[in-house]
Design an enzyme around this catalytic site. Structure first.
Site, PDB file in Angstrom:
ATOM      1  N   TYR A 156      40.525  45.298  37.360  1.00 56.58           N
ATOM      2  CA  TYR A 156      41.047  46.198  38.393  1.00 56.58           C
ATOM      3  C   TYR A 156      42.362  45.698  38.982  1.00 56.58           C
ATOM      4  CZ  TYR A 156      38.110  43.519  41.874  1.00 56.58           C
ATOM      5  OH  TYR A 156      37.483  42.595  42.657  1.00 56.58           O
ATOM      6  N   GLU A 157      43.025  46.599  39.682  1.00 58.52           N
ATOM      7  CA  GLU A 157      44.381  46.393  40.221  1.00 58.52           C
ATOM      8  C   GLU A 157      45.397  46.085  39.121  1.00 58.52           C
ATOM      9  OE1 GLU A 157      44.598  47.465  42.960  1.00 58.52           O
ATOM     10  OE2 GLU A 157      42.634  47.199  43.850  1.00 58.52           O
ATOM     11  N   GLY A 158      45.184  46.669  37.964  1.00 60.06           N
ATOM     12  CA  GLY A 158      46.052  46.428  36.811  1.00 60.06           C
ATOM     13  C   GLY A 158      45.464  45.336  35.945  1.00 60.06           C
TER      14      GLY A 158
ATOM     15  N   ARG B 186      46.751  42.841  44.560  1.00 60.50           N
ATOM     16  CA  ARG B 186      46.741  41.918  43.420  1.00 60.50           C
ATOM     17  C   ARG B 186      46.671  40.463  43.867  1.00 60.50           C
ATOM     18  NH1 ARG B 186      51.108  45.267  39.611  1.00 60.50           N
ATOM     19  NH2 ARG B 186      49.514  46.659  38.715  1.00 60.50           N
TER      20      ARG B 186
ATOM     21  N   MET C 260      42.012  53.128  48.099  1.00 55.92           N
ATOM     22  CA  MET C 260      43.167  53.420  47.252  1.00 55.92           C
ATOM     23  C   MET C 260      42.703  54.319  46.115  1.00 55.92           C
ATOM     24  SD  MET C 260      45.953  50.785  45.626  1.00 55.92           S
ATOM     25  CE  MET C 260      44.722  49.636  45.054  1.00 55.92           C
TER      26      MET C 260
END
Length: 594
Positions: A449-451, A307, A165
């Site tokens: 990570y991932e927000g 997530r 990603m």
């Protein structure tokens, strides 16, 4: 982590079979009607055997060796990684919960999550390589043109191809509106069709630019890696509305390079066995996924799946750290737990009240989070396969609400839990031999990570609670309160049920207070967001402890029933007060930030 990990199969089956009663759900779902509890248990057991016997021995090796870039510019993984991945693919494991149309086995996501827990506990870094497969498949299934699906989904589902990603750029971290990576049309007619919303085939693009912090951008586990790249097309407006999504392979069809270069690997605190890459695209050929300017909508399919996998990382580390802490505390003898006594010898650490509190806190966190995470996986199955359309919609809405909570709450308390386990071991917890220091290093990034967890809290309050005026949260509270009412009727659970009921009441009171605060000050929900997420997370754990205690009480095992009732009482007395503090803080509109 070292090979001392033991998959908690009995506990996992208890949650799936008795707490969530998933086998009963499967009988009502045509796609899973032939699946029974024994078969599901066999699947999880085989996955756990791979995790313990094949994967766990590579974990410390991967941490020591890390990844490197060879003379040809390819990423080389640590010793044993490639062989383990080949065995995983040979066993058909990547296809476990995937759509049979593309070669998947079509089993429930709940089983996939259970197997994932064991993989992450055995070797977090290795599991990162396949961590984006499910999200990439979901993104292509939802937004990819038919020709892209036919060409790439079978290899993704089987694991013969992996995915990366590519969002972040040096100037664009959490703020993706600053993305500068460019895509150019290769075919004018296809471009015109795409811009007009027509065309049966995915338009071809040429992609140029740089990306940062890309996990598994290239490696020796598979010959091909598919990059999902966020970019801007010619004439696209500034900001997030101008972003599109492209599929860019690292190799062309003939096996030659496709202009995708890994320029460097980041030197990191942990996850040394997972390559975090700086990537450069030089006129790399790819295809548009979805419509122009709709890149974020397509990308969030992949990101939300990721997530939930990150939430499982918090749970998996908690389980392994809890095992280590309890085993050490049972064997290590220090001091006198009952006070000075000439006759008494040194007591096991587990007998000391201060240590007992840490151990039970680890248990309560781990077992409660497992129930909530597995419940979310069960909802994913309902959203995909329930016969009733209203049930599918309700389940999807519930997953959307739970996703930011689980990502942030599980990783935050997973990291704190590993630190707590390290405290149980004292000085030994700080040295590499006992494995906890690697766990602490490996898990820390999961809060980012991932927000980041702060972004999850903002997402929760703005998009998942206030956006529908609290309807989704109220529906969730109905589910929690149903369990509370059942527990309140059991004398052994009445005290814990009352504590969880108070948290649910706080949640209901928070909604009008939050709306009022926003009307007075638009920043008020942002100040409250972190407290609100923590409050809801603890409330969910309170529900989970009650659900486990009820299931155990009805299961006929008196010892387990007493144990789970004790766990619920401990959680209610020692941990759940934090929920009420966070609910109070979330609605305190008078708090200011300097």
């Amino acid at each position: 982590m070292s090979p001392d990990y033991t998959a908690p199969l009995q506990e996992m089956r208890f949650v799936i079979d008795e707490v969530l009663r998933a086998p009963e759900d499967w009988t009502r779902r045509p796609a899973h009607a032939d699946l029974d509890a024994a078969t599901a248990a066999a699947v999880i057991e085989e996955g756990a055997r791979f995790a313990v016997e094949v994967l766990a021995p590579t974990d410390a090796v991967g941490d020591r060796q890390g990844c490197r870039i060879d003379a040809e510019g390819r990423v080389r993984t640590p010793e044993g990684y490639a062989a383990a991945y080949a065995a995983w693919v040979e066993g058909g494991w990547p296809a476990l919960a995937a759509d049979p149309r593309w070669g998947g086995q079509g089993l429930p996501q709940l089983l996939d999550f259970a197997v994932l827990e064991t993989l992450l506990a055995a070797n977090h870094a290795w599991t990162m390589f396949g961590g984006l497969l499910h999200g990439a498949v979901a993104t292509l299934s939802a937004h990819g043109a038919a020709d892209l699906q036919r060409r790439f989904l079978p290899d993704l589902v089987s694991g013969r191809t992996l995915a990366a990603m590519a969002l972040t750029e040096p100037q664009a971290g959490s703020d993706l509106s600053q993305v500068r990576c460019k895509g150019e049309w290769l075919d004018a007619a296809q471009a015109a069709d795409a811009l007009a919303g027509a065309g049966e085939h995915a338009p071809r693009l040429r992609v140029s630019g740089s990306k940062l912090f890309i996990s598994g951008a290239d490696h020796d586990l598979t010959p091909q890696t598919l990059h999902l790249v966020l970019l801007r097309l010619p004439g696209a407006p500034a900001g997030s509305a101008g972003l599109s999504l492209a599929l860019v392979p690292t190799r062309r069809e003939d096996g030659g390079p496709n202009g995708v270069h890994v320029d460097a690997l980041e030197h990191k605190l942990g996850l040394h066995g997972s390559p975090t890459c700086a990537v450069r695209y030089e006129a790399a050929e790819g295809w548009l996924i979805g419509a122009p300017g709709r890149g974020l909508a397509a990308m969030f399919v992949m990101m939300n799946a990721a997530r939930l996998q990150v939430a499982m990382q918090g749970l998996a580390h908690l389980e392994h750290a809890t095992q280590r802490a309890w085993a050490y505390a049972a064997e290590r003898r220090q001091g006198r737990a009952g006070g000075p006594s000439a006759a008494a010898g040194p007591a096991a650490l587990a007998e000391h009240p201060a240590v007992r509190r840490m151990l039970w806190t680890l248990r309560a966190l781990t077992e409660g989070l497992r129930v909530v995470c597995y419940r979310c996986a069960q909802l994913l199955d309902e959203a995909d396969g329930a016969e009733d359309a209203a049930q599918r919609t309700q389940a999807a809405t519930r997953v959307a609400l739970l996703t930011p909570v689980l990502k942030a709450f599980a990783t935050h308390h997973g990291f704190q839990g590993v630190s707590l386990a390290m405290q149980v071991l004292g000085g030994y917890g700080y040295v590499a031999e006992y494995g906890l220091e690697q766990q602490l290093r490996d898990l820390r990034i999961a809060l980012v990570y991932e927000g980041t967890n702060e972004i999850q809290a903002i997402d929760l309050v703005q998009r998942k609670i206030l956006a529908d005026d609290g309807a989704g949260l109220r529906a969730l509270l109905v589910e929690l309160e149903t369990t509370v009412a059942q527990a309140a009727a059991r004398p052994a659970l009445a005290e814990a049920a009352a504590a969880v009921a108070a948290c649910c009441a706080d949640a209901r009171a928070a909604l009008p207070a939050l709306r009022a605060a926003r009307e007075a000050d638009p920043q008020a929900p942002l100040r409250a967001a972190d407290d609100l997420l923590q409050a809801l997370g603890w409330t969910l754990l309170g529900w989970a402890w009650l659900a486990m205690a009820l299931a155990a009480a009805d299961g006929g095992d008196a010892a387990r029933a007493q144990d789970k009732a004790t766990l619920a009482r401990y959680g209610a007395q020692w941990l759940l007060p934090q929920a009420r503090l966070h609910w109070a803080a979330a609605v305190d509109g008078g708090r200011v930030l300097p």
